[in-house]
Design a protein around this motif. Structure first.
Motif, PDB file in Angstrom:
ATOM      1  N   LEU A   1      31.098   7.937 -25.113  1.00  0.00           N
ATOM      2  CA  LEU A   1      29.659   8.064 -25.374  1.00  0.00           C
ATOM      3  C   LEU A   1      28.930   8.559 -24.119  1.00  0.00           C
ATOM      4  CD1 LEU A   1      27.856   7.499 -27.852  1.00  0.00           C
ATOM      5  CD2 LEU A   1      27.315   5.299 -26.850  1.00  0.00           C
ATOM      6  N   GLU A   2      29.370   8.013 -22.992  1.00  0.00           N
ATOM      7  CA  GLU A   2      28.797   8.448 -21.702  1.00  0.00           C
ATOM      8  C   GLU A   2      28.989   9.952 -21.522  1.00  0.00           C
ATOM      9  OE1 GLU A   2      28.908   4.961 -18.285  1.00  0.00           O
ATOM     10  OE2 GLU A   2      30.554   6.372 -18.383  1.00  0.00           O
ATOM     11  N   ILE A   3      30.223  10.421 -21.806  1.00  0.00           N
ATOM     12  CA  ILE A   3      30.540  11.850 -21.651  1.00  0.00           C
ATOM     13  C   ILE A   3      29.680  12.690 -22.606  1.00  0.00           C
ATOM     14  CG2 ILE A   3      32.390  13.581 -21.964  1.00  0.00           C
ATOM     15  CD1 ILE A   3      34.336  11.329 -21.010  1.00  0.00           C
ATOM     16  N   GLN A   4      29.521  12.165 -23.823  1.00  0.00           N
ATOM     17  CA  GLN A   4      28.686  12.865 -24.820  1.00  0.00           C
ATOM     18  C   GLN A   4      27.270  13.063 -24.277  1.00  0.00           C
ATOM     19  OE1 GLN A   4      30.237  14.206 -27.622  1.00  0.00           O
ATOM     20  NE2 GLN A   4      29.477  12.779 -29.172  1.00  0.00           N
ATOM     21  N   PHE A   5      26.704  11.962 -23.703  1.00  0.00           N
ATOM     22  CA  PHE A   5      25.345  12.024 -23.149  1.00  0.00           C
ATOM     23  C   PHE A   5      25.287  12.977 -21.957  1.00  0.00           C
ATOM     24  CE2 PHE A   5      24.450   7.781 -25.199  1.00  0.00           C
ATOM     25  CZ  PHE A   5      23.413   8.240 -25.996  1.00  0.00           C
ATOM     26  N   GLU A   6      26.330  12.930 -21.127  1.00  0.00           N
ATOM     27  CA  GLU A   6      26.367  13.815 -19.952  1.00  0.00           C
ATOM     28  C   GLU A   6      26.358  15.277 -20.384  1.00  0.00           C
ATOM     29  OE1 GLU A   6      29.798  12.494 -17.802  1.00  0.00           O
ATOM     30  OE2 GLU A   6      28.761  10.756 -16.968  1.00  0.00           O
ATOM     31  N   LYS A   7      27.165  15.593 -21.422  1.00  0.00           N
ATOM     32  CA  LYS A   7      27.220  16.969 -21.931  1.00  0.00           C
ATOM     33  C   LYS A   7      25.862  17.392 -22.481  1.00  0.00           C
ATOM     34  CE  LYS A   7      32.050  17.544 -23.276  1.00  0.00           C
ATOM     35  NZ  LYS A   7      32.965  17.424 -24.426  1.00  0.00           N
ATOM     36  N   GLU A   8      25.252  16.468 -23.203  1.00  0.00           N
ATOM     37  CA  GLU A   8      23.952  16.748 -23.810  1.00  0.00           C
ATOM     38  C   GLU A   8      22.907  17.056 -22.726  1.00  0.00           C
ATOM     39  OE1 GLU A   8      23.598  16.721 -27.211  1.00  0.00           O
ATOM     40  OE2 GLU A   8      21.593  17.541 -26.827  1.00  0.00           O
ATOM     41  N   LEU A   9      22.931  16.198 -21.688  1.00  0.00           N
ATOM     42  CA  LEU A   9      21.981  16.365 -20.580  1.00  0.00           C
ATOM     43  C   LEU A   9      22.230  17.696 -19.863  1.00  0.00           C
ATOM     44  CD1 LEU A   9      19.698  14.966 -18.958  1.00  0.00           C
ATOM     45  CD2 LEU A   9      21.437  14.017 -17.476  1.00  0.00           C
ATOM     46  N   LYS A  10      23.503  18.001 -19.639  1.00  0.00           N
ATOM     47  CA  LYS A  10      23.859  19.246 -18.966  1.00  0.00           C
ATOM     48  C   LYS A  10      23.361  20.446 -19.773  1.00  0.00           C
ATOM     49  CE  LYS A  10      27.747  21.640 -16.911  1.00  0.00           C
ATOM     50  NZ  LYS A  10      29.170  21.780 -16.780  1.00  0.00           N
ATOM     51  N   GLY A  11      23.520  20.346 -21.087  1.00  0.00           N
ATOM     52  CA  GLY A  11      23.064  21.422 -21.979  1.00  0.00           C
ATOM     53  C   GLY A  11      21.564  21.655 -21.844  1.00  0.00           C
ATOM     54  N   ILE A  12      20.813  20.545 -21.804  1.00  0.00           N
ATOM     55  CA  ILE A  12      19.349  20.656 -21.677  1.00  0.00           C
ATOM     56  C   ILE A  12      18.984  21.310 -20.342  1.00  0.00           C
ATOM     57  CG2 ILE A  12      17.200  19.324 -21.493  1.00  0.00           C
ATOM     58  CD1 ILE A  12      18.464  17.271 -23.423  1.00  0.00           C
ATOM     59  N   MET A  13      19.670  20.855 -19.283  1.00  0.00           N
ATOM     60  CA  MET A  13      19.376  21.396 -17.947  1.00  0.00           C
ATOM     61  C   MET A  13      19.663  22.894 -17.898  1.00  0.00           C
ATOM     62  SD  MET A  13      18.371  18.775 -16.321  1.00  0.00           S
ATOM     63  CE  MET A  13      17.925  17.908 -17.794  1.00  0.00           C
ATOM     64  N   GLU A  14      20.817  23.277 -18.435  1.00  0.00           N
ATOM     65  CA  GLU A  14      21.204  24.700 -18.401  1.00  0.00           C
ATOM     66  C   GLU A  14      20.244  25.553 -19.228  1.00  0.00           C
ATOM     67  OE1 GLU A  14      25.968  24.262 -17.444  1.00  0.00           O
ATOM     68  OE2 GLU A  14      25.310  24.378 -19.534  1.00  0.00           O
ATOM     69  N   ASP A  15      19.808  24.984 -20.340  1.00  0.00           N
ATOM     70  CA  ASP A  15      18.852  25.694 -21.193  1.00  0.00           C
ATOM     71  C   ASP A  15      17.531  25.924 -20.440  1.00  0.00           C
ATOM     72  OD1 ASP A  15      17.914  26.873 -23.490  1.00  0.00           O
ATOM     73  OD2 ASP A  15      17.106  24.977 -24.287  1.00  0.00           O
ATOM     74  N   SER A  16      17.088  24.885 -19.700  1.00  0.00           N
ATOM     75  CA  SER A  16      15.837  24.994 -18.930  1.00  0.00           C
ATOM     76  C   SER A  16      15.983  26.029 -17.821  1.00  0.00           C
ATOM     77  CB  SER A  16      15.472  23.648 -18.305  1.00  0.00           C
ATOM     78  OG  SER A  16      15.432  22.664 -19.277  1.00  0.00           O
ATOM     79  N   ILE A  17      17.141  26.008 -17.167  1.00  0.00           N
ATOM     80  CA  ILE A  17      17.369  26.958 -16.064  1.00  0.00           C
ATOM     81  C   ILE A  17      17.417  28.391 -16.606  1.00  0.00           C
ATOM     82  CG2 ILE A  17      19.035  27.696 -14.301  1.00  0.00           C
ATOM     83  CD1 ILE A  17      19.717  24.672 -13.965  1.00  0.00           C
ATOM     84  N   LEU A  18      18.111  28.553 -17.744  1.00  0.00           N
ATOM     85  CA  LEU A  18      18.204  29.894 -18.351  1.00  0.00           C
ATOM     86  C   LEU A  18      16.821  30.431 -18.719  1.00  0.00           C
ATOM     87  CD1 LEU A  18      21.343  29.855 -20.673  1.00  0.00           C
ATOM     88  CD2 LEU A  18      20.900  31.351 -18.745  1.00  0.00           C
ATOM     89  N   LEU A  19      15.993  29.532 -19.253  1.00  0.00           N
ATOM     90  CA  LEU A  19      14.631  29.933 -19.633  1.00  0.00           C
ATOM     91  C   LEU A  19      13.880  30.497 -18.428  1.00  0.00           C
ATOM     92  CD1 LEU A  19      12.284  29.452 -21.978  1.00  0.00           C
ATOM     93  CD2 LEU A  19      11.591  27.692 -20.362  1.00  0.00           C
TER      94      LEU A  19
END
Lengths: 374, 365
Positions: A290-308
């Motif tokens: 579950l921790e890994i799932q949350f970490e992936k989710e958070l990473k996805g959000i961060m990368e999306d923000s950076i890409l924007l």
């Protein structure tokens, strides 16, 4: 001689009792919020004035205790002066809480507004600044919270960061960073409420675009503007939600042939707020998963923000250029002229996330799992 | 007995005259010149400033029974001595003009935006005039009370701002051009160290417990530079260099950030009072220096004549401050570019001349 001295002292008491700035409290229009709009090259400045007497009289009623005045002019100062034609009292902006700037004006550039507020000696430069999205700034000013007699905007409980004026100006002036401002929308046609869930991205003083709610959360985390956030991830076609606390974002830069590479390390503690799937939370492997799932989710959000910021709008809202300027000055000297156009859009940014799930809230197990056992 | 002053009172005067320019002038010069390395220019000026400070202390200790003007007459004779004393008084007149302007500008910009400068100056001139008509003992006592009050406000400021610091604002370190750092350091010295010449208007024999005089003044000197350093440090670390350089009085703007336990706020007006008090104290002591100059150079003994002449001089200087500094742009240019040069030429010139004369006198005797 003594008599003359006494007379002079008594006379002075009358002459030096006040000064040019003296105003009775009753004569002051204490302004709590201001808005700036533009329409056909005409500035519209509005402010909300507290009416203490009215508030007292209607203390048991939900009626407003504020008045909004509006002035128009070819410049902000002339619009502000025009306000006084309507307002019988002397405006006082020393207690200003928030300034709202319309999206339309922000797209044209807001140096005028910033300069006006900077030069006004009464303004304390500690108020919040926000944008009105999809509506004019004055309309946002007019919306009041039913819980409060004054504008509820400054007491917002939204997880979107609200910038203070001095921070905004600092970012506007600093090298290698572009400012951001949160956007306020009006929700609902009848009896609208204010909603803050987007961030406006600036290039210099010009608004260039908006980040959606998730991207805005990402921007907040990357800028270290928030310590807590709500994170949702999927589990068995359902969802689990965690509240992140003590979020910390750290930057490390490495250089290859003077071209920087950034490593963004995000760490946070978390607790499970809601889980909708029947996972056994007492199993260590499940918990780690579950921790890994949350970490992936958070990473996805961060990368999306950076890409924007990098690809869509090409604005360094995270201040990575500023980080290089402050920590690798000599490298920055070589990069600064190419930063905005060449370096930042193609900057290699690696994000790593580490979430330490500390607890599962008040419940040890998943409710779904227990129901299935039954 | 009326002209006796204690060592602690003298130290408090030294503290105040050195800090009188701490608002508006020193931060303006250091931040605009050395940018984020403003702290470096202050540290260098503290080191270089020791030379003029020790020169003043040497003169203070040279003849215990003579003040600066009596010493000039003793060393150079009446005519040249009078000329040297007159020349040494010019920087003091300049200081008074700058202090009047800076204080009025500060008050006009931050407290009383619609009140004319002249009116503000007049309000402050009244207590200054009253104080200057008193003897040294009364003046020293008043300035000592102000000193105590200011120290409390300094600590309150320190506590209030400590959680607002962002060390990143001080980066990058030592990247400004060394010429800029050095030039702003040279400009700081005339406004911090040179005013110590005012202490020479007091005879050493009039200072009680003067045994540790040099040591105490030197400690105060170091502490003053620590305070100046802390002011610049707080300004830059809270506001950032570019925002600090934008404000006319960044020291005042930084006080607006003070928030103790999120309910003690809006303290900037109260906390900034001590700067105004420093300026008043410095003007009082500058006028005392001029009073002593008139008394010993022109041998005027009558208190009434002395007081009237001081009132006339102070009023002329007050009007001059409004005439010379017509606007902020002119004032900033004159204060940061022309006046330091004038102060160096006159102040250092006269002091070097006196020191050479002492050496010659010692050599022949």
């Amino acid at each position: 001689m003594k008599k003359i001295k006494t007379v002079v002292i008594i006379m002075l008491c009358f002459f030096l009792s006040g000064c040019w700035n003296y105003h009775e409290l009753n004569d002051l229009a204490i302004t709590t919020s201001m808005s700036f709009d533009i329409k056909d090259d005409t500035y519209i400045v509005s402010y909300m004035v507290v009416s203490p007497k009215k508030d007292e009289a209607n203390s048991n009623e939900s009626k407003t205790s504020v008045t909004i005045y509006k002035g128009e002019g070819k410049s902000i100062s002339s619009a502000y002066t025009a306000l006084n034609k309507e307002n019988p009292k002397v405006p006082y902006i020393g207690h200003l809480d928030i300034v709202i700037i319309s999206e339309e004006l922000a797209k044209k550039g807001i140096y005028d507004v910033v300069d006006f507020l900077m030069r006004n000696p009464e303004s304390r430069k500690q108020f919040y600044v926000a944008l009105s999205k999809g509506t004019d700034a004055k309309s946002v000013l007019e919306v009041l919270s039913p819980l409060d007699s004054f504008s509820s905007i400054t007491n917002n409980q939204s997880d979107i960061f609200m910038a203070q004026y001095s921070d905004f100006v600092k970012k506007l002036l600093d090298d290698g960073i572009n400012p951001i401002l949160s956007g306020i929308e009006l929700d609902g046609d009848i009896d609208p409420k204010t909603k803050i869930d987007k961030i406006g991205l600036f290039k210099g003083d010009v608004l260039v675009g908006w980040a959606n709610y998730k991207q805005s959360i990402g921007i907040n985390i990357l800028n270290n503007n928030t310590k807590s956030a709500l994170l949702e991830t999927s589990c068995d076609d359902k969802y689990a939600i965690s509240t992140l606390n003590n979020i910390k974002s750290e930057i490390k830069a490495s250089f290859y042939k003077d071209i920087p590479k950034l490593n963004i390390d995000i760490r946070a503690d978390g607790s499970i707020t809601q889980i909708n799937c029947n996972w056994n939370l007492e199993d260590e492997n499940v918990f780690r998963n579950l921790e890994i799932q949350f970490e992936k989710e958070l990473k996805g959000i961060m990368e999306d923000s950076i890409l924007l910021a990098q690809k869509e709008y090409n604005v360094d809202i995270f201040g990575y250029g500023n980080y290089i300027y402050k920590n690798h000055y000599h490298k920055w000297e070589k990069l600064k002229n190419r930063w905005d156009d060449q370096i930042f859009p193609d900057l290699d940014i690696a994000v790593s996330t580490k979430i330490n799930l500390k607890n599962t809230g008040s419940s040890k197990k998943s409710l779904k799992e227990n129901t299935n056992e039954k | 007995m009326k002209n006796k002053i204690t060592l602690s009172q003298l130290c408090s005067i030294c503290w105040q005259i050195m800090l009188a320019s701490s608002i508006g002038i020193i931060s303006y010069i250091s931040i605009n010149g050395a940018k984020q390395d403003a702290w470096a220019s202050i540290v260098i000026s503290a080191v270089l400033g020791i030379i003029p400070l020790f020169s003043y202390l040497y003169l203070l200790n040279y003849k215990k029974s003579k003040n600066f003007f009596e010493l000039n007459n003793y060393l150079f004779g009446n005519k040249i001595g009078r000329f040297i004393s007159s020349l040494s008084t010019v920087p003091i007149l300049i200081y008074i003009i700058i202090y009047f302007y800076n204080m009025c500008n500060f008050i006009t910009l931050n407290y009383l935006t619609n009140t004319p400068n002249l009116f503000i100056s007049l309000i402050f001139l009244i207590p200054i005039m009253y104080l200057i008509s008193q003897d040294l003992q009364v003046i020293a006592r008043c300035l000592f009370i102000i000193f105590g009050f200011a120290i409390i406000l300094h600590f309150a400021t320190l506590i209030g701002l400590i959680n607002q610091i962002d060390i990143n604002n001080l980066k990058p370190i030592l990247t400004s051009d060394f010429n800029n750092i050095f030039s702003s350091c040279l400009k700081i010295i005339p406004f911090t160290v040179f005013p110590n010449i005012l202490l020479l208007s007091v005879r050493k024999k009039d200072i009680t417990n003067s045994k540790n005089l040099n040591k105490c003044i030197f400690i105060i000197y170091l502490l003053v530079f620590v305070v100046i350093l802390s002011i610049v440090f707080f300004v830059i670390s809270v506001l950032g260099v570019k925002l600090s350089a934008l404000y006319e009085f960044p020291e005042f703007q930084v006080l607006k950030h003070i928030s103790i336990a999120r309910f003690i706020e809006r303290m900037e007006t109260t906390l900034s009072i001590h700067w105004v008090l420093y300026v008043i104290s410095s003007i009082v002591f500058c006028l005392y220096f001029i009073k002593q100059y008139i008394k010993y150079t022109y041998k005027i003994k009558k208190d009434k004549t002395l007081n009237i002449s001081i009132i006339v001089i102070a009023t002329i200087l007050l009007i001059l401050s409004n005439l010379i500094f017509k606007n902020v742009v002119i004032a900033n240019y004159i204060i940061s570019n022309i006046i330091p040069l004038v102060l160096y030429i006159i102040n250092l010139g006269t002091i070097i001349l006196i020191l050479i004369k002492i050496k010659i006198k010692k050599y022949y005797s």
